[in-house]
Design an enzyme around this catalytic site. Structure first.
Site, PDB file in Angstrom:
ATOM      1  N   ARG A   1      36.033  41.562  50.680  1.00 61.57           N
ATOM      2  CA  ARG A   1      35.819  40.349  49.882  1.00 61.57           C
ATOM      3  C   ARG A   1      36.220  39.112  50.681  1.00 61.57           C
ATOM      4  O   ARG A   1      35.585  38.063  50.572  1.00 61.57           O
ATOM      5  CB  ARG A   1      36.605  40.447  48.567  1.00 61.57           C
TER       6      ARG A   1
ATOM      7  N   LYS B   1      36.287  33.762  46.876  1.00 62.83           N
ATOM      8  CA  LYS B   1      37.648  33.397  46.467  1.00 62.83           C
ATOM      9  C   LYS B   1      38.086  32.204  47.325  1.00 62.83           C
ATOM     10  O   LYS B   1      38.912  32.334  48.223  1.00 62.83           O
ATOM     11  CB  LYS B   1      38.581  34.603  46.644  1.00 62.83           C
TER      12      LYS B   1
HETATM   13  C1  LIG Z   1      41.085  37.121  42.129  1.00 60.60           C
HETATM   14  C2  LIG Z   1      40.256  36.851  40.919  1.00 60.60           C
HETATM   15  C3  LIG Z   1      39.951  37.841  39.980  1.00 60.60           C
HETATM   16  C4  LIG Z   1      40.567  39.210  40.003  1.00 60.60           C
HETATM   17  O1  LIG Z   1      40.253  39.959  41.115  1.00 60.60           O
HETATM   18  P1  LIG Z   1      41.104  41.250  41.456  1.00 60.60           P
HETATM   19  O2  LIG Z   1      40.494  41.745  42.708  1.00 60.60           O
HETATM   20  O3  LIG Z   1      40.949  42.198  40.346  1.00 60.60           O
HETATM   21  O4  LIG Z   1      42.518  40.800  41.609  1.00 60.60           O
HETATM   22  C5  LIG Z   1      39.074  37.520  38.949  1.00 60.60           C
HETATM   23  N1  LIG Z   1      38.551  36.292  38.818  1.00 60.60           N
HETATM   24  C6  LIG Z   1      38.850  35.302  39.681  1.00 60.60           C
HETATM   25  C7  LIG Z   1      38.250  33.960  39.474  1.00 60.60           C
HETATM   26  C8  LIG Z   1      39.718  35.550  40.745  1.00 60.60           C
HETATM   27  O5  LIG Z   1      40.022  34.573  41.582  1.00 60.60           O
END
Ligand SMILES: *Cc1c(COP(=O)(O)O)cnc(C)c1O
Length: 338
Positions: free
Chosen positions: A81, A183
């Site tokens: 990711r 992210k």
């Molecule tokens: C990090 C995040 C998540 C959750 O991701 P995980 O991999 O399950 O920790 C969900 N939504 C957003 C907007 C995020 O930044």
């Protein structure tokens, strides 16, 4: 060596731990990377990370098992990711092996900060990449830093899991073909204000609807949404602007393979919440946050209960939590020992 930390009192707050990993990219390649004690980064005032949001981050945890070992949960998924996020904002990729090696080095060097088994606390890892170096125009940076630091954090719910309420937002988190699936920091700066509005109205956070029609649920704050239908299907929204949660995909697998439920990724209409008997938000921080109710316009919809956690949500949570702490057998490749 004990660090004199009251594990039971930990929340989700920054604490300086002993070591962090720093690697620099210049002239087309990453350096070896090393552990350092200094928790300050010195960067050019003109860094793209500061002006144009050229940066991204990850979040994952290290768990102490019953026999005292330390393990990471699906770090390869976080690595992949991070590559997607880097690609979206034109930063060099951190190879998967380099990412996992950096996480392992940081956990090992800060082993005394890994909370004991049974405390519910974990060591949270925060890998990130930032564009640095002298630059003025809107373009990719000449240099980059990849860093991983760690902080011991408490269980999200002290005193056990409890449902919380949410309200839909009139604001959007991300555009359909924007940066919602990456992210990247900019998505979160924009979420601070809608979050504050929701909190002022007495809710835990806001729910973002699809930007195009404002009729479909996309995300619950910075977590993904899931609902359990009356005939026990695990349903979660599908959209290009949702951040693909590793917790969500893990729960989908658990629902299917461990609990023999049907799983669907599809539209979730905010006017059809009646189809669900339970609902929750999922992400690394809390694993699952059970949703008591959702306020949308002048309607407040309650799922299982505002006070009690539903049975399917509990089963999903216990299975994933058990896998993460080494008490339940994990699917192949999910656990990486440090
Ligand atoms: C990090 C995040 C998540 C959750 O991701 P995980 O991999 O399950 O920790 C969900 N939504 C957003 C907007 C995020 O930044």
């Amino acid at each position: 060596m004990s660090k004199n930390i009251e594990w039971g009192k930990l929340g989700f707050a920054y604490m300086k731990t002993d070591f962090r990993y720093v690697s620099r990219w210049k002239d087309g390649s990453w350096d070896e990377g090393k552990l350092v004690e200094d928790n300050n980064l010195t960067i050019s005032e003109s860094s793209t990370a500061l002006h144009y949001g050229q940066q991204c981050f990850e979040g994952l945890k290290a768990y102490r098992t019953k026999d005292g070992k330390i393990q990471l949960f699906r770090p390869d998924e976080n690595a992949k990711r991070l590559i997607n996020s880097c690609t979206r904002v034109m930063m060099p990729e951190v190879p998967v092996e380099k990412f996992i090696d950096a996480c392992k080095q940081v956990v090992k060097a800060n082993e005394d900060f890994v909370p004991p088994y049974g405390s519910g606390a974990t060591l949270y890892l925060r890998p990130f990449v930032i564009g640095v170096g002298d630059n003025l125009g809107v373009k990719p940076a000449p240099e980059y830093i990849f860093c991983v630091f760690c902080v011991p954090v408490g269980p999200y719910f002290k005193g056990g899991m409890a449902p919380v309420n949410f309200i839909t937002s009139d604001f959007d988190r991300a555009a359909p073909y924007g940066t919602g699936a990456a992210k990247v920091g900019g998505n979160y700066a924009g979420s601070l204000y809608p979050h504050q509005l929701a909190v002022k109205k007495g809710f835990a956070d806001c729910i973002y609807l699809d930007p195009m029609t404002h009729t479909k649920i996309e995300e619950v704050g910075a977590a993904n949404f899931f609902g359990i239908t009356k005939n026990d299907k695990f349903v979660t929204p599908k959209s290009p602007s949702i951040l693909p949660s590793i917790t969500k995909y893990s729960l989908m697998h658990i629902a299917k393979e461990y609990l023999e439920m049907e799983v669907e990724e599809r539209d979730v209409l905010v006017d059809h919440l009646d189809e669900f008997k339970e609902a929750g938000a999922c992400g690394t921080a809390a694993v699952i946050t059970p949703i008591g109710g959702i306020q949308h316009k002048d309607k407040f919809h309650v799922f299982h209960s505002e006070k009690e956690v539903g049975p399917v949500t509990k089963k999903l949570y216990n299975t994933l939590y058990g896998i993460q702490f080494g008490d339940v057998e994990a699917p192949e490749g999910w656990i990486v020992e440090v």
